[in-house]
Design an enzyme around this catalytic site. Structure first.
Site, PDB file in Angstrom:
ATOM      1  N   CYS A 111       6.711  58.548 -47.849  1.00 61.38           N
ATOM      2  CA  CYS A 111       5.730  57.483 -47.620  1.00 61.38           C
ATOM      3  C   CYS A 111       5.211  57.439 -46.182  1.00 61.38           C
ATOM      4  O   CYS A 111       4.208  56.783 -45.915  1.00 61.38           O
ATOM      5  CB  CYS A 111       6.318  56.128 -48.010  1.00 61.38           C
ATOM      6  SG  CYS A 111       6.670  55.983 -49.779  1.00 61.38           S
ATOM      7  N   HIS A 250       2.669  50.513 -44.133  1.00 58.28           N
ATOM      8  CA  HIS A 250       2.956  51.055 -45.463  1.00 58.28           C
ATOM      9  C   HIS A 250       3.167  49.890 -46.415  1.00 58.28           C
ATOM     10  O   HIS A 250       3.914  48.946 -46.111  1.00 58.28           O
ATOM     11  CB  HIS A 250       4.207  51.933 -45.404  1.00 58.28           C
ATOM     12  CG  HIS A 250       4.745  52.317 -46.727  1.00 58.28           C
ATOM     13  ND1 HIS A 250       3.957  52.824 -47.737  1.00 58.28           N
ATOM     14  CD2 HIS A 250       6.016  52.259 -47.241  1.00 58.28           C
ATOM     15  CE1 HIS A 250       4.698  53.061 -48.797  1.00 58.28           C
ATOM     16  NE2 HIS A 250       5.946  52.730 -48.526  1.00 58.28           N
ATOM     17  N   ASN A 280       2.721  50.034 -54.358  1.00 59.01           N
ATOM     18  CA  ASN A 280       3.115  51.001 -53.344  1.00 59.01           C
ATOM     19  C   ASN A 280       2.602  52.373 -53.787  1.00 59.01           C
ATOM     20  O   ASN A 280       3.080  52.929 -54.770  1.00 59.01           O
ATOM     21  CB  ASN A 280       4.645  51.002 -53.225  1.00 59.01           C
ATOM     22  CG  ASN A 280       5.179  52.003 -52.225  1.00 59.01           C
ATOM     23  OD1 ASN A 280       4.483  52.929 -51.813  1.00 59.01           O
ATOM     24  ND2 ASN A 280       6.429  51.834 -51.835  1.00 59.01           N
TER      25      ASN A 280
END
Length: 323
Positions: A111, A250, A280
């Site tokens: 990520c 993020h 996400n």
């Protein structure tokens, strides 16, 4: 070097909390109250990571006013590539009409990947000049265990992209910091499918190709490692938290990023988010959110942005830039 244009691609298929919650034994209210996520997008069966990445790239190229053939570099940050080899970036470069000899490679920092790729491309361009397309793209819906409520409820698919090149006006990338915490690498993983545990009937039966995450320990990691690192990064660059005009983290989940901003001292109204609509999206979450902010008109020339990504590895990437 500066960001000359942004783009994103989110699949058309909307997946509700009730849809992902049912196999995991939870409902919309349970998911929303704990994550802030309302829905996410999942790719169609015939869509691959390169398809989303190329679409995001086209949008970024159009915004920047350049052609695929003008690119000297294509970097795709992903942990869900089209296939083990060749790199997904090669497919993206081809789909966008990049010229013969254009450098194209993938980068996997899970990520955190997009910020790692952005920093890498910016440093390369400082030495060589030219234009780079930097993409974060992931299709996590393909590697989720539907029954695992710790992860199945969180993830969506998507891609976000930026074009980097010689700075125009006020916009420029100022500083980046990348860090790894390898001793904690097992907190987030897909155990099988590589050289240590090659795909086999046994690994498939045991579900070892699914994404796994220790959510409690990841939250501790963000609080204990990421928040202090952001504070130190800002201090080293002579930037007070309240001087950050836009914080683009993020999009792990709503509670986590709100707590992160509070720990760093960045006002809540400076935080840009897309997790409610998209969940996400892995390495795509920072560039998707950046593109959303750019296209909404909230970003103004001269604004100071802080990009902050964290994820498997464990890894963390931070970038300060002026819009």
């Amino acid at each position: 070097m500066g960001v000359l244009g942004t783009g994103s691609c989110l699949p058309a298929h909307v997946v509700t909390n009730d849809e992902v919650g049912a196999p995991a034994g939870v409902d919309h209210e349970w998911i929303h109250s704990r994550t802030g996520i309302r829905r996410r997008r999942w790719a169609k069966p015939d869509e691959a990571t390169s398809d989303l990445a190329a679409a995001a790239g086209r949008a970024a190229l159009e915004a920047a006013g350049i052609r695929g053939g003008d690119l000297s570099l294509v970097v795709v940050a992903t942990s869900t590539p089209d296939q083990p080899q060749p790199p997904t970036a090669s497919a993206v470069a081809d789909l966008l009409g990049a010229g013969y000899g254009t450098t194209a490679f993938d980068l996997n920092a899970v990520c955190s990947g997009f910020v790692f790729a952005l920093s890498t491309a910016e440093r390369m361009l400082r030495a060589t000049g030219g234009y780079a397309l930097v993409v974060g793209a992931d299709i996590y819906s393909r590697i989720l265990d539907p029954g695992d409520r710790r992860s199945a409820i969180l993830f969506g698919d998507g891609a976000g992209a930026v074009v980097l090149g010689p700075a125009r006006g006020t916009g420029r990338v100022h500083s980046s910091r990348l860090a790894g915490f390898a001793a904690e690498r097992d907190l987030i993983q897909v155990p099988a499918g590589g050289s240590r545990l090659p795909a086999s009937d046994e690994t498939l039966r045991e579900g070892l190709h699914h994404f796994t995450m220790n959510g409690r320990e990841v939250r501790h990691f963000v609080a204990e490692k990421v928040a202090p690192a952001i504070s130190a990064f800002l201090a080293d660059n002579g930037v007070a938290p309240e001087a950050v005009d836009h914080f683009v983290p993020h999009q792990a989940n709503g509670r986590m990023v709100a707590d992160l901003a509070a720990r760093v001292g960045i006002p809540a109204d400076r935080m840009r988010v897309t997790f409610e609509e998209y969940g996400n999206t892995g390495s795509a979450s920072v560039p998707v959110t950046l593109d959303d902010a750019a296209r909404s008109g909230v970003l103004k020339d001269g604004d100071l942005l802080l990009l902050a990504a964290f994820g498997g590895g464990m890894a963390m990437g931070l970038t300060l830039l002026t819009w």
